[in-house]
Write a protein that holds these residues in place. Structure first.
Motif, PDB file in Angstrom:
ATOM      1  N   THR A   2     -36.685 -19.229  45.219  1.00  0.00           N
ATOM      2  CA  THR A   2     -35.860 -18.037  45.085  1.00  0.00           C
ATOM      3  C   THR A   2     -36.400 -16.932  45.982  1.00  0.00           C
ATOM      4  OG1 THR A   2     -37.167 -17.270  43.215  1.00  0.00           O
ATOM      5  CG2 THR A   2     -35.238 -18.605  42.701  1.00  0.00           C
ATOM      6  N   LYS A  47     -36.114 -25.741  35.278  1.00  0.00           N
ATOM      7  CA  LYS A  47     -35.892 -24.438  35.894  1.00  0.00           C
ATOM      8  C   LYS A  47     -34.474 -24.322  36.427  1.00  0.00           C
ATOM      9  CE  LYS A  47     -37.251 -21.295  39.512  1.00  0.00           C
ATOM     10  NZ  LYS A  47     -35.893 -21.113  40.021  1.00  0.00           N
ATOM     11  N   SER A  48     -33.991 -25.376  37.098  1.00  0.00           N
ATOM     12  CA  SER A  48     -32.666 -25.297  37.704  1.00  0.00           C
ATOM     13  C   SER A  48     -31.547 -25.228  36.660  1.00  0.00           C
ATOM     14  CB  SER A  48     -32.437 -26.465  38.670  1.00  0.00           C
ATOM     15  OG  SER A  48     -32.598 -27.692  38.008  1.00  0.00           O
ATOM     16  N   LYS A  49     -31.813 -25.698  35.456  1.00  0.00           N
ATOM     17  CA  LYS A  49     -30.828 -25.588  34.375  1.00  0.00           C
ATOM     18  C   LYS A  49     -30.845 -24.203  33.738  1.00  0.00           C
ATOM     19  CE  LYS A  49     -30.969 -30.468  33.107  1.00  0.00           C
ATOM     20  NZ  LYS A  49     -31.415 -31.436  32.084  1.00  0.00           N
ATOM     21  N   GLY A  50     -31.761 -23.348  34.217  1.00  0.00           N
ATOM     22  CA  GLY A  50     -31.827 -21.986  33.700  1.00  0.00           C
ATOM     23  C   GLY A  50     -32.575 -21.849  32.389  1.00  0.00           C
ATOM     24  N   GLN A  51     -33.311 -22.881  32.022  1.00  0.00           N
ATOM     25  CA  GLN A  51     -34.085 -22.801  30.781  1.00  0.00           C
ATOM     26  C   GLN A  51     -35.252 -21.845  30.953  1.00  0.00           C
ATOM     27  OE1 GLN A  51     -35.173 -26.824  29.808  1.00  0.00           O
ATOM     28  NE2 GLN A  51     -33.107 -27.390  29.198  1.00  0.00           N
ATOM     29  N   LYS A  52     -35.679 -21.274  29.841  1.00  0.00           N
ATOM     30  CA  LYS A  52     -36.803 -20.345  29.849  1.00  0.00           C
ATOM     31  C   LYS A  52     -38.086 -21.102  30.161  1.00  0.00           C
ATOM     32  CE  LYS A  52     -38.977 -16.809  26.951  1.00  0.00           C
ATOM     33  NZ  LYS A  52     -39.436 -16.057  28.069  1.00  0.00           N
ATOM     34  N   GLU A  53     -38.981 -20.444  30.877  1.00  0.00           N
ATOM     35  CA  GLU A  53     -40.254 -21.056  31.228  1.00  0.00           C
ATOM     36  C   GLU A  53     -41.051 -21.399  29.961  1.00  0.00           C
ATOM     37  OE1 GLU A  53     -40.866 -16.636  31.033  1.00  0.00           O
ATOM     38  OE2 GLU A  53     -39.428 -17.882  32.083  1.00  0.00           O
TER      39      GLU A  53
END
Length: 111
Positions: A2, A47-53
């Motif tokens: 990013t 990460k690419s699915k937008g899940q929280k770290e």
């Protein structure tokens, strides 16, 4: 990677006595910050699915970076040395380790 990320990719992260393969994102909290934010995901798809770290650590008071270490049969280790902690990251090869080292140094104003 990013736009705000200093470095991003698959690394082995030292967790206690074990090395765990994780997707790591290093970013600066702001353009003028003298620290880095380390975001840890299980893998790239998480990460690419937008899940929280899974975890995040602010690396403050960074004293230096020590590339090229070997520990317990693991090569290509980059140590991020802070006043309160040291984070060990292991890479698949020397070129990847060197690229992360240079990106971090540049973002911290060392290069």
């Amino acid at each position: 990677m990013t736009d705000s990320a200093v470095a991003e990719g698959q690394v082995k992260l030292r967790d206690g006595k074990k090395w765990k393969s994780r997707w790591l994102v290093l970013r600066k909290p702001s353009p003028v910050a003298d620290c880095l934010l380390m975001l840890v995901f299980k893998d790239k798809s998480e990460k690419s699915k937008g899940q929280k770290e899974r975890s995040s650590v602010t690396l403050e008071d960074i004293c230096g970076l020590d590339p090229g270490l070997s520990l317990e049969g693991v090569n290509h280790i980059l140590a991020i040395i802070c006043l309160g902690q040291t984070v060990l990251l292991a890479f698949e090869n020397k070129d990847t380790m060197s690229a992360w080292d240079m990106r971090m140094r540049y973002s911290l104003g060392e290069v």
